[in-house]
Scaffold this active site. Structure first.
Site, PDB file in Angstrom:
ATOM      1  N   LYS A   1      -0.233  -3.782  -3.896  1.00 26.86           N
ATOM      2  CA  LYS A   1      -1.555  -3.222  -3.609  1.00 26.86           C
ATOM      3  C   LYS A   1      -1.624  -1.839  -4.223  1.00 26.86           C
ATOM      4  CE  LYS A   1      -5.426  -4.149  -1.789  1.00 26.86           C
ATOM      5  NZ  LYS A   1      -6.182  -5.147  -2.527  1.00 26.86           N
TER       6      LYS A   1
ATOM      7  N   ASP B   1      12.139   5.072  -8.292  1.00 27.57           N
ATOM      8  CA  ASP B   1      11.993   5.626  -9.640  1.00 27.57           C
ATOM      9  C   ASP B   1      12.688   6.975  -9.794  1.00 27.57           C
ATOM     10  OD1 ASP B   1      10.536   3.426 -10.246  1.00 27.57           O
ATOM     11  OD2 ASP B   1       8.677   4.458 -10.731  1.00 27.57           O
TER      12      ASP B   1
ATOM     13  N   SER C   1       0.813  -1.200   0.000  1.00 32.00           N
ATOM     14  CA  SER C   1       0.000   0.000   0.000  1.00 32.00           C
ATOM     15  C   SER C   1       0.857   1.264   0.000  1.00 32.00           C
ATOM     16  CB  SER C   1      -0.937  -0.071   1.215  1.00 32.00           C
ATOM     17  OG  SER C   1      -1.808   1.002   1.277  1.00 32.00           O
TER      18      SER C   1
END
Length: 417
Positions: free
Chosen positions: A342, A328, A317
């Site tokens: 999730k 990233d 989550s």
């Protein structure tokens, strides 16, 4: 009517992750005036309106959503229990375990427990499908569930002899809550053994989301070790204080431990990512119209020191949002195992009589536009570990921690040349 949005992961006695959401829809078409409906019918209509406007899947699981509403309104709804049951049956056609009606008692418990205190066994759970066993995300640190040996990715097949396949997340959570000192029997499935039963004694559980320590070891930079157990209402302030304290103590590099962190408040995940990023996107959100929203870094990071993030299959989550943002943007390397996966966002709506409604309204993507739902985030360095209990995290028995310290030592040595 007030509304809040949250990531859909349910704790036993704890619901997670408020988020900024969208408003309820307005019905179009030949609908009689509100006064033509009973109070019970008006609640049905309100639930239908919200889902009609906001639900992520605009096909409504290939159902004619207008006919679903009409079928419910033709039923006899003599009282509130009958109405609640009818609404639950209406939502069941969506086959989405996270779009669900919350009767007043469940909704009150959900709201109360976002403040960092649980009453139950301390187990974070999820469901893959409407009719499927419960899947353990992680037991809460120091909880009866952890003491009983429950692990991430365990499946809970039965609660006190009742199959969990047909239970909603909130019904399952309610069955595992109870008086302090009472016991609940869970039938558990695990990949490496036959199904077995575990007796867990309920207790009160206080969540302390952050622990921090400056570590000085031979051959290593001054290392700030930060363990973030959950994104509850205290997490942002506590982590900010801990990070600033470690900076003042002269930390040269950091390990951020997100293992077995099931998530929590989505906004907390965004704010914590901003503590490490000077610039860049933290997360994208995509609704059913394909609209792409985004949250970005908005100011100077607290530190630019080297960072490694520890993740495992219990990292879920909002934890995945944070890990994905740091990976990233090239801010941190991830060490450990593929995360839980999730990637859906729910909105939480207030209803009359103290009831509530959770609706899946969007999905999120990492800054490089990865949709990680049911896939998870792959670490930069894969290190499997038999260390499952959190009391072992960050110790000499912790292979993932040792891999992270070795990576930072190498990075620090290279920077000193």
């Amino acid at each position: 009517m007030r509304e809040r949005t949250f990531r859909a992961v349910i704790a036993v006695g704890l619901a997670i992750a408020l988020w900024l959401g969208v408003g309820p829809a307005h019905i179009s078409g030949n609908i009689p005036a509100a006064l033509a409906f009973t109070n019970q019918q008006q609640m049905v209509m309100e639930v239908w309106r919200i889902v009609n406007r906001s639900y992520l899947d605009e096909t409504f699981n290939h159902q004619n959503w207008w006919f679903v509403r009409q079928r419910v309104l033709r039923q006899q709804l003599p009282n509130w229990p009958a109405t609640y049951q009818a609404i639950q049956e209406m939502l069941a056609v969506l086959e989405d375990p996270y779009t669900r009606f919350l009767p007043p008692s469940q909704y009150q418990s959900l709201q109360t427990n976002t403040n960092g205190e649980l009453l139950g066994v301390g187990l974070q759970i999820a469901k893959e499908e409407e009719v499927s066993p419960l899947r353990v995300i992680t037991p809460i640190e120091g909880s009866p569930a952890e003491a009983a040996g429950l692990l991430p990715l365990d499946e809970i097949l039965e609660i006190n002899g009742t199959s969990t396949s047909s239970l909603t997340l909130d019904e399952a959570a309610a069955r595992m809550r109870g008086a302090i000192g009472s016991q609940v029997t869970l039938k558990v499935s695990r990949t490496d053994r036959d199904p077995f039963e575990v007796n867990v004694q309920r207790d009160r559980i206080t969540i302390n989301p952050v622990s921090a320590e400056l570590r000085t070891e031979s051959g290593l930079p001054k290392l700030g070790y930060l363990r973030l157990g959950q994104f509850n209402g205290n997490a942002v302030a506590e982590l900010k204080t801990a990070l600033e304290d470690l900076e003042q103590q002269g930390a040269d590099a950091y390990i951020l431990d997100l293992r077995n962190n099931p998530g929590g408040l989505l906004q907390a995940g965004i704010e914590i990512a901003r503590m490490w990023l000077d610039e860049g996107t933290v997360v994208y959100t995509v609704n059913r119209q394909g609209y792409l929203g985004n949250y970005d870094a908005i100011g100077k990071a607290i530190t630019a020191d080297p960072l490694v993030v520890l993740v495992n299959k219990g990292t879920a989550s909002a934890s995945e949002i944070l890990a994905g943002a740091l990976q990233d943007n090239g801010r941190a390397q991830l060490v450990g195992e593929t995360t839980f996966g999730k990637g859906l966002i729910q909105s939480l709506f207030d209803l009359p009589n103290g009831a509530g409604l959770a609706v899946t309204i969007a999905k999120y993507e990492t800054p490089s536009h990865r949709d990680i739902n049911k896939l998870g985030i792959n670490p930069d360095q894969v290190v499997t570990s038999s260390t499952e209990q959190r009391r072992q995290f960050g110790t000499e028995a912790d292979e993932q921690y040792k891999a992270a310290t070795a990576l930072l030592a190498q990075s620090f040595a290279t920077a000193q040349r």
